[in-house]
Design a protein around this motif. Structure first.
Motif, PDB file in Angstrom:
ATOM      1  N   LEU A  94      -7.080  -3.590  -3.767  1.00 33.62           N
ATOM      2  CA  LEU A  94      -7.359  -4.062  -2.713  1.00 33.62           C
ATOM      3  C   LEU A  94      -6.977  -5.997  -2.855  1.00 33.62           C
ATOM      4  CD1 LEU A  94      -9.384  -2.133  -0.283  1.00 33.62           C
ATOM      5  CD2 LEU A  94      -7.345  -2.197   0.043  1.00 33.62           C
TER       6      LEU A  94
ATOM      7  N   ARG B 265      -8.617  -2.755   3.709  1.00 35.16           N
ATOM      8  CA  ARG B 265      -9.318  -1.584   3.228  1.00 35.16           C
ATOM      9  C   ARG B 265      -8.841  -0.511   4.279  1.00 35.16           C
ATOM     10  NH1 ARG B 265     -14.281   1.042   5.498  1.00 35.16           N
ATOM     11  NH2 ARG B 265     -13.824  -0.026   7.122  1.00 35.16           N
TER      12      ARG B 265
ATOM     13  N   ALA C 157     -11.390   0.418  -6.713  1.00 37.32           N
ATOM     14  CA  ALA C 157     -10.299   0.772  -5.331  1.00 37.32           C
ATOM     15  C   ALA C 157     -10.294  -0.512  -4.792  1.00 37.32           C
ATOM     16  CB  ALA C 157     -11.210   1.476  -4.033  1.00 37.32           C
TER      17      ALA C 157
ATOM     18  N   TYR D  73      -4.111   7.958   0.356  1.00 37.60           N
ATOM     19  CA  TYR D  73      -5.610   8.438  -0.409  1.00 37.60           C
ATOM     20  C   TYR D  73      -4.502   9.339  -1.541  1.00 37.60           C
ATOM     21  CZ  TYR D  73      -9.143   8.077  -3.726  1.00 37.60           C
ATOM     22  OH  TYR D  73      -9.949   8.606  -4.970  1.00 37.60           O
TER      23      TYR D  73
ATOM     24  N   VAL E 187       0.919   2.615   3.003  1.00 34.86           N
ATOM     25  CA  VAL E 187      -0.251   1.920   1.885  1.00 34.86           C
ATOM     26  C   VAL E 187      -0.511   2.634   2.055  1.00 34.86           C
ATOM     27  CG1 VAL E 187      -1.678   0.345   1.234  1.00 34.86           C
ATOM     28  CG2 VAL E 187      -0.239  -0.465   3.097  1.00 34.86           C
TER      29      VAL E 187
ATOM     30  N   ALA F  58       2.894   0.534  -1.548  1.00 36.97           N
ATOM     31  CA  ALA F  58       3.401   0.425  -0.640  1.00 36.97           C
ATOM     32  C   ALA F  58       4.518   0.035   0.037  1.00 36.97           C
ATOM     33  CB  ALA F  58       2.660  -1.598  -0.420  1.00 36.97           C
TER      34      ALA F  58
ATOM     35  N   ILE G 282      -2.442  -0.027  -5.902  1.00 32.16           N
ATOM     36  CA  ILE G 282      -1.692   0.471  -3.963  1.00 32.16           C
ATOM     37  C   ILE G 282      -0.588   0.072  -4.685  1.00 32.16           C
ATOM     38  CG2 ILE G 282      -2.404  -0.631  -2.697  1.00 32.16           C
ATOM     39  CD1 ILE G 282      -4.847  -1.322  -2.665  1.00 32.16           C
TER      40      ILE G 282
ATOM     41  N   LEU H 197      -3.008   4.175  -1.375  1.00 29.46           N
ATOM     42  CA  LEU H 197      -4.862   3.355  -2.666  1.00 29.46           C
ATOM     43  C   LEU H 197      -5.008   4.923  -3.720  1.00 29.46           C
ATOM     44  CD1 LEU H 197      -7.241   2.113  -3.641  1.00 29.46           C
ATOM     45  CD2 LEU H 197      -8.386   3.622  -2.566  1.00 29.46           C
TER      46      LEU H 197
ATOM     47  N   ILE I 265      -4.825   0.763   4.546  1.00 31.30           N
ATOM     48  CA  ILE I 265      -4.676   1.974   3.457  1.00 31.30           C
ATOM     49  C   ILE I 265      -4.807   3.344   4.258  1.00 31.30           C
ATOM     50  CG2 ILE I 265      -5.834   3.370   1.634  1.00 31.30           C
ATOM     51  CD1 ILE I 265      -7.187   1.362   0.797  1.00 31.30           C
TER      52      ILE I 265
END
Lengths: 407, 127
Positions: free
Chosen positions: A37, A44, A33, A50, A103, A239, A237, A105, A47
């Motif tokens: 990033l 962090r 993770a 998830y 965003v 977005a 990631i 993850l 995000i």
């Protein structure tokens, strides 16, 4: 609603380890993770969505969110084995399009190799059993799920991943005349790519003879027809495009997605095709392109036969012609008609958590950004495909197809 | 050392199948609404979702759809899909006879192999 253009992949990171002796599964999820990033140039706190699957420990999204201190407004733990991260990209794009997050993850990580070594060490320390033979390593496998009635009709017969995929290979050979030598070309191509990857577990270039002369695991699959067993993981990631355009990275846009499970169909077993025959056409339709336009393909390579089935089912060649498609270096970058798995794939590089889906997307992103190893980089790579097959090809599995464009 | 066969999970929905197997009979499920056979057996027909399914004695003969032998020496065993004469294809093992003869298209008939502490399990052998 079409997901074409609704999201971009802005971060990708693959854990360099193949042996996580001293790393917990949760630590691996956290490592990848953080790596993704950093790759994206985000923090962090950016995000808000998830995604994880069954490889994440504990309560999955809640457990990882706690470890990483994530503050989320969208979670998804769609579980479909090794194909999960490919579906997660599509689900993240859908969530972004619906305004559920900005965003997202996605992580996948595991340590099956270290766990096996630990079980072997425990068995060795316990000394020989009553029969004088060395004790067998006991892995903490989950007991059969009594709520899966199909298992009662499978487990007594000793199905393993190897012999289930071997039956697919055998049936393909029977119906279409596919040969072991043709399957071997898939491993040969993967090994040509893996020689340039310093992290790959198997970097030696192998020949067709090496593959067909390697020990038989389950007839007709040889040891070198099988993927490696590794620890590690990866993260992505995804977005909103407006956010992606503000980042200093090449833009990798989600263009097409498809997903589908295939199962025993009440006993109407047909091993000649996979669920990619459903997920692939949907992804191509959404992207508005044809297989001929794909310049690079990440194909799930749990076994050589898995790759052959996907080539046919995704439309890169007709059903039954996969053997001829892969022969004579058809999949080798710079030489063949369709460069595949230029990181060495599961066959030579890694297969973290016994699930390879995330690494398929990561190498596709590298290719589209022009960040693959120069020896295997596809020139002007604009269109790439990643496909996953999670579960077992001969029983029940889920296919996920992702088509990406460098914009 | 022969391979030990794990005990199948017997559930209310499938108890009749395993009781019959233990008595040397192979049952198959048929739907009286759509007329189709299915496997694995269940209350609800997977082809039409009717609950009007019934147990039928299978002929016990079929054809190998696919098979793969794994392991060495005495530990070797053959996983297979066998298509029953009634239509459905079931996961099973091929046993007995000359393993070199196991191949796609081979005609087979059912035999029953004891499991560890559970009912006998249907397997198939070359005719």
């Amino acid at each position: 609603m079409s997901l074409n253009g609704k999201a971009a992949i802005v971060g990708a990171y693959e854990h360099p380890t193949r042996n996580a002796e001293n790393l917990s599964v949760l630590r691996l999820h956290a490592d990848v993770a953080k790596g993704a990033l950093a790759d994206a140039g985000l923090t962090r706190d950016d995000i808000d969505g998830y995604f994880c699957a069954g490889d994440a420990p504990g309560l999955g999204s809640a457990t990882v969110a706690e470890y990483l201190g994530l503050k989320l407004r969208h979670v998804d733990s769609t579980e479909c084995g090794g194909s999960a991260p490919i579906l997660h990209v599509a689900h993240a794009a859908a969530a972004i399009a619906a305004g559920r997050c900005n965003v997202a993850l996605i992580t996948l990580a595991g340590r099956p190799r270290a766990a096996m070594a630990e079980a072997q060490a425990r068995a060795a320390a316990a000394g020989p059993g009553k029969d004088g033979k060395p004790a067998k390593p006991a892995l903490a496998l989950r007991p059969p799920d009594p709520d899966c009635p199909e298992l009662a009709f499978e487990l007594p017969y000793g199905p393993s991943t190897q012999n289930l995929y071997a039956m697919v290979a055998q049936r393909h050979m029977h119906e279409f005349g596919t040969t072991s030598e043709q399957l071997a070309w898939i491993k040969v191509a993967a090994s040509h790519h893996a020689q340039h990857n310093p992290n790959a577990m198997l970097r030696k270039v192998v020949t067709v003879d090496d593959v067909v002369n390697s020990p038989m695991v389950s007839d007709p699959l040889h040891r070198l027809d099988c993927c490696v067993m590794s620890d590690g993981g990866g993260a992505l990631i995804v977005a909103r495009p407006e956010i992606a355009r503000q980042l200093k990275r090449p833009l990798v846009m989600v263009r097409g997605t498809g997903e589908a499970p295939k199962h025993g169909m009440g006993g109407r077993i047909d091993l000649t095709w996979s669920a990619a025959a459903w997920s692939g056409p949907r992804a191509f339709e959404e992207a508005g392109i044809t297989p001929a336009q794909i310049q690079y393909a990440s194909l799930y390579d749990s076994f050589t036969i898995t790759v052959l089935m996907q080539l046919e089912d995704l439309g890169f060649c007709k059903k039954g012609e996969g053997g001829r498609f892969v022969m004579d270096g058809g999949l080798i970058s710079g030489v063949g008609r369709l460069p595949f798995n230029t990181d060495g794939g599961g066959l030579c590089n890694n297969h973290p958590a016994n699930r390879g889906g995330v690494t398929k997307v990561i190498e596709a992103v590298r290719q589209l950004r022009g960040e693959a190893h120069p020896a295997v980089q596809v020139r002007d790579c604009t269109w790439a495909l990643a496909n996953g097959i999670g579960g077992a090809l001969a029983s029940r599995h889920t296919a996920g197809t992702l088509i990406l464009e460098r914009v | 050392m022969a391979r030990k066969i794990p005990k199948p999970m017997v559930q209310a929905e499938t108890a009749a199948y395993w009781q019959a197997a233990d008595a040397g009979r192979l049952l198959v499920k048929r739907c009286t609404a759509c007329g189709e056979f299915h496997h694995y057996p269940r209350d609800i027909c997977p082809h039409c979702l009717s609950d009007a399914t019934e147990w039928v004695d299978a002929a016990g003969t079929g054809t190998v759809y696919a098979c793969s032998t794994m392991g060495q020496g005495e530990a070797a065993y053959t996983l297979a899909y066998v298509t029953l004469d009634e239509g459905p294809t079931m996961l099973t093992n091929l046993v007995g006879g000359d393993a070199a003869r196991y191949q796609i298209g081979q005609k087979v008939r059912v035999v029953f192999t004891p499991s560890e502490g559970g009912p006998a399990v249907p397997m198939f052998t070359p005719v």
